[in-house]
Design a protein around this motif. Structure first.
Motif, short mmCIF file in Angstrom:
data_model
loop_
_atom_site.label_atom_id
_atom_site.label_comp_id
_atom_site.label_asym_id
_atom_site.label_seq_id
_atom_site.Cartn_x
_atom_site.Cartn_y
_atom_site.Cartn_z
N TRP A 51 0.85 -1.18 0.00
CA TRP A 51 0.00 0.00 0.00
C TRP A 51 0.89 1.23 0.00
O TRP A 51 1.83 1.34 0.78
CB TRP A 51 -0.86 -0.03 1.26
N ALA A 52 0.58 2.16 -0.87
CA ALA A 52 1.34 3.42 -0.91
C ALA A 52 0.37 4.59 -0.86
O ALA A 52 -0.75 4.51 -1.37
CB ALA A 52 2.18 3.50 -2.18
N ILE A 53 0.80 5.64 -0.23
CA ILE A 53 0.09 6.91 -0.28
C ILE A 53 1.05 7.87 -0.94
O ILE A 53 2.15 8.13 -0.42
CB ILE A 53 -0.31 7.41 1.12
N GLY A 54 0.66 8.34 -2.10
CA GLY A 54 1.60 9.12 -2.91
C GLY A 54 2.72 8.17 -3.33
O GLY A 54 2.50 6.99 -3.59
N PRO A 55 3.95 8.66 -3.36
CA PRO A 55 5.05 7.80 -3.82
C PRO A 55 5.67 6.94 -2.71
O PRO A 55 6.63 6.23 -2.95
CB PRO A 55 6.08 8.83 -4.32
N ARG A 56 5.13 7.00 -1.50
CA ARG A 56 5.77 6.32 -0.37
C ARG A 56 4.93 5.13 0.11
O ARG A 56 3.74 5.26 0.40
CB ARG A 56 5.93 7.31 0.77
N LEU A 57 5.59 3.97 0.19
CA LEU A 57 4.92 2.80 0.75
C LEU A 57 4.67 3.01 2.24
O LEU A 57 5.47 3.64 2.93
CB LEU A 57 5.79 1.55 0.57
N LEU A 58 3.57 2.47 2.71
CA LEU A 58 3.28 2.57 4.14
C LEU A 58 4.37 1.89 4.97
O LEU A 58 4.66 2.32 6.09
CB LEU A 58 1.92 1.96 4.47
N SER A 59 4.98 0.85 4.42
CA SER A 59 6.03 0.15 5.16
C SER A 59 7.26 1.01 5.36
O SER A 59 8.08 0.73 6.23
CB SER A 59 6.41 -1.15 4.44
N GLU A 60 7.42 2.08 4.58
CA GLU A 60 8.56 2.98 4.73
C GLU A 60 8.35 4.01 5.85
O GLU A 60 9.27 4.72 6.21
CB GLU A 60 8.82 3.73 3.42
#
Length: 173
Positions: A51-60
């Motif tokens: 899952w990403a919001i914008g260009p960033r994965l939630l895991s990041e």
């Protein structure tokens, strides 16, 4: 047969999903005027790396801290309309009041309870808001709309209002 899809990050237990399903089914049944038995709620659990919001994965990113939402504010009013005006009052709520409440930030739910005595002149109106301030803002911004009810309502008395102290179910709903 309404089908509602709910996608969540993985990790919620069956109890949480049961409360979510109950809330979804109750709302859809009430507002779409369909039987709760025909409503399907489909859950999809996604891992944070899927899952990403914008260009960033939630895991990041760090998951947001668990917060407990404060209990809602409830306002309960006894409304005397007279048996002959009851239909008019309920129609005003459905056609004039509800469309405004539906788009009001901080509004949660409202119910009108009819007495078991079908000839009763009084109704009990229960409103649930996120905060007392949200209700007060709605009342001040919609005074003209609320004044329309003055032509229908004979008397209104607050029975109780305040922050909910305890509830069965999910307080964050």
């Amino acid at each position: 047969m309404p089908i509602v899809r709910v996608t969540l990050t993985a990790g919620r237990d069956e109890t949480v999903k049961a409360f979510i399903a109950r809330g979804v089914v109750d709302s859809v049944a009430e507002f779409a005027a369909v039987s709760p038995d025909g409503i399907h709620v489909l859950f999809t659990d996604l891992e944070r790396q899927a899952w990403a919001i914008g260009p960033r994965l939630l895991s990041e990113s760090q998951p947001p801290p668990q917060t407990v939402r404060s209990m809602p504010y409830q306002h309960i009013t006894s409304v005397e309309v007279g048996h002959e005006r009851r239909g008019c009052y309920l129609d005003w709520r459905r056609t004039r009041l509800y469309p405004n409440l539906a788009v009001t930030k901080g509004f949660l739910t409202t119910s009108v309870v009819l007495s078991e005595d079908d000839e009763a002149d009084r109704l009990v109106v229960m409103e649930r808001w996120r905060t007392e301030q949200a209700r007060q803002e709605f009342m001040s911004m919609n005074a003209e709309l609320l004044n329309e009810a003055a032509d229908i309502v004979l008397d209104a008395k607050t029975l109780a209002s305040g922050t909910v102290a305890d509830t069965w179910g999910n307080a964050s709903r």
